[in-house]
Design a protein around this motif. Structure first.
Motif, mmCIF file in Angstrom:
data_model
loop_
_atom_site.group_PDB
_atom_site.id
_atom_site.type_symbol
_atom_site.label_atom_id
_atom_site.label_comp_id
_atom_site.label_asym_id
_atom_site.label_seq_id
_atom_site.Cartn_x
_atom_site.Cartn_y
_atom_site.Cartn_z
ATOM 1 N N ILE A 79 0.855 -1.173 0.000
ATOM 2 C CA ILE A 79 0.000 0.000 0.000
ATOM 3 C C ILE A 79 0.900 1.234 0.000
ATOM 4 O O ILE A 79 1.937 1.253 0.671
ATOM 5 C CB ILE A 79 -0.942 -0.002 1.232
ATOM 6 C CG1 ILE A 79 -1.938 1.152 1.149
ATOM 7 C CG2 ILE A 79 -0.162 0.040 2.531
ATOM 8 C CD1 ILE A 79 -3.027 1.081 2.222
ATOM 9 N N THR A 133 0.991 4.207 3.642
ATOM 10 C CA THR A 133 1.323 3.374 4.811
ATOM 11 C C THR A 133 0.839 3.983 6.125
ATOM 12 O O THR A 133 0.589 3.251 7.090
ATOM 13 C CB THR A 133 2.844 3.152 4.890
ATOM 14 O OG1 THR A 133 3.524 4.415 4.852
ATOM 15 C CG2 THR A 133 3.330 2.301 3.715
ATOM 16 N N LEU A 145 -2.418 2.514 6.726
ATOM 17 C CA LEU A 145 -2.299 1.117 7.152
ATOM 18 C C LEU A 145 -2.051 1.061 8.650
ATOM 19 O O LEU A 145 -2.678 0.266 9.364
ATOM 20 C CB LEU A 145 -1.159 0.432 6.396
ATOM 21 C CG LEU A 145 -0.864 -1.021 6.787
ATOM 22 C CD1 LEU A 145 -2.049 -1.921 6.452
ATOM 23 C CD2 LEU A 145 0.410 -1.518 6.091
ATOM 24 N N ASN A 159 -7.168 4.303 -2.576
ATOM 25 C CA ASN A 159 -5.799 3.981 -2.172
ATOM 26 C C ASN A 159 -5.749 3.156 -0.885
ATOM 27 O O ASN A 159 -4.694 2.644 -0.528
ATOM 28 C CB ASN A 159 -4.996 5.271 -1.979
ATOM 29 C CG ASN A 159 -4.774 6.015 -3.281
ATOM 30 O OD1 ASN A 159 -4.663 5.409 -4.346
ATOM 31 N ND2 ASN A 159 -4.717 7.343 -3.215
ATOM 32 N N HIS A 160 -6.871 3.084 -0.179
ATOM 33 C CA HIS A 160 -6.910 2.325 1.075
ATOM 34 C C HIS A 160 -7.321 0.876 0.865
ATOM 35 O O HIS A 160 -7.196 0.060 1.779
ATOM 36 C CB HIS A 160 -7.888 2.985 2.063
ATOM 37 C CG HIS A 160 -7.596 4.425 2.321
ATOM 38 N ND1 HIS A 160 -8.557 5.320 2.774
ATOM 39 C CD2 HIS A 160 -6.444 5.152 2.183
ATOM 40 C CE1 HIS A 160 -8.013 6.514 2.902
ATOM 41 N NE2 HIS A 160 -6.737 6.447 2.549
ATOM 42 N N PRO A 210 -6.005 -1.654 -0.729
ATOM 43 C CA PRO A 210 -5.013 -2.740 -0.540
ATOM 44 C C PRO A 210 -4.939 -3.258 0.891
ATOM 45 O O PRO A 210 -4.357 -4.327 1.128
ATOM 46 C CB PRO A 210 -3.697 -2.077 -0.963
ATOM 47 C CG PRO A 210 -4.106 -1.011 -1.934
ATOM 48 C CD PRO A 210 -5.399 -0.480 -1.391
ATOM 49 N N ILE A 211 -5.499 -2.525 1.845
ATOM 50 C CA ILE A 211 -5.506 -2.998 3.237
ATOM 51 C C ILE A 211 -6.149 -4.379 3.326
ATOM 52 O O ILE A 211 -5.689 -5.249 4.077
ATOM 53 C CB ILE A 211 -6.264 -1.998 4.148
ATOM 54 C CG1 ILE A 211 -5.455 -0.704 4.301
ATOM 55 C CG2 ILE A 211 -6.535 -2.605 5.524
ATOM 56 C CD1 ILE A 211 -6.172 0.391 5.078
ATOM 57 N N THR A 263 5.469 -1.051 3.217
ATOM 58 C CA THR A 263 4.389 -1.814 3.845
ATOM 59 C C THR A 263 4.941 -2.771 4.901
ATOM 60 O O THR A 263 4.425 -2.857 6.022
ATOM 61 C CB THR A 263 3.617 -2.610 2.774
ATOM 62 O OG1 THR A 263 3.053 -1.697 1.832
ATOM 63 C CG2 THR A 263 2.515 -3.453 3.400
#
Length: 215
Positions: free
Chosen positions: A7, A10, A13, A43-44, A46-47, A126
């Motif tokens: 991500i 970060t 994350l 963009n969030h 990928p969490i 990440t």
């Protein structure tokens, strides 16, 4: 090598993991659910993949590892175990991967991943963000291992043929000292005692200590 998820944001994350203890166990951890808890950007997303990669969710459902992480006293250890397991190939190369410099990790990943420089940097970011929230078992370095290793007894060097050598005899063992006995006797004489009473005291001392009679 595994295609590690990453991500770019970060900080988000880290924010997400800090919120997990207060989230309970949601029925579904999905990209539709993220905006409901404040992670609205694409963009969030990928969490979700990162959570699945480290075993916090399976089929979008929180796992036992997710629930164990919610216990504050165990959270750092649980995350460290999850990271070590998910990034096992990296830890096989670097047992202390969480302590390695970004440049070392990047050099290794560039040789094994067909990814852009930007993607590799995000992968390392990440990984390091996750590690910053975990607590790993301390790895002893080589110097500590050397210090901890008991010293081996020195070997007796044999003199070369033809060389003269003098072997010093070990110093004699000192004889044990015979213990001596020392006795202190304190005499308390009343201030009002007269000379005859004092003389009687010393006569008795001479009799019992030296078996002597004095006039």
């Amino acid at each position: 090598m595994i295609d590690y998820p990453y991500i770019k944001t970060t900080a988000k994350l880290k924010e997400f993991f800090e919120k997990i203890p207060s989230m309970g166990s949601p029925p579904s951890v999905s990209t539709r659910w993220l905006p409901k808890i404040g992670f609205k950007s694409a963009n969030h997303r990928p969490i979700i993949r990162i959570l699945e990669f480290i075993g916090f969710i399976k089929s979008n459902k929180p796992t036992d590892r997710w629930r164990s992480y919610q216990v504050k006293r165990d959270s750092k250890r649980v995350l460290a175990e999850a990271i070590t397991e998910a990034y096992s190939e990296l830890f096989d190369v670097f047992p202390d991967a969480h302590l390695r410099a970004d440049a070392e990790l990047k050099d290794h990943l560039q040789k094994h991943l067909s990814a852009s420089d930007q993607a590799i940097n995000a992968t390392i970011g990440t990984f390091k963000t996750l590690c910053s929230l975990a607590e790993f078992k301390r790895q002893k370095n080589k110097r500590e291992h050397a210090q901890a290793k008991p010293a081996s007894p020195a070997r007796l060097q044999q003199p070369d043929a033809g060389a003269s050598a003098t072997l010093a005899a070990p110093p004699p063992t000192p004889a044990p000292e015979i213990p001596t006995l020392h006795t202190d006797i304190q005499i308390h004489i009343h201030p009002d005692a007269d000379a005859d009473q004092i003389r009687e005291i010393f006569k008795n001392m001479a009799k019992y200590l030296y078996d002597k009679e004095i006039d």
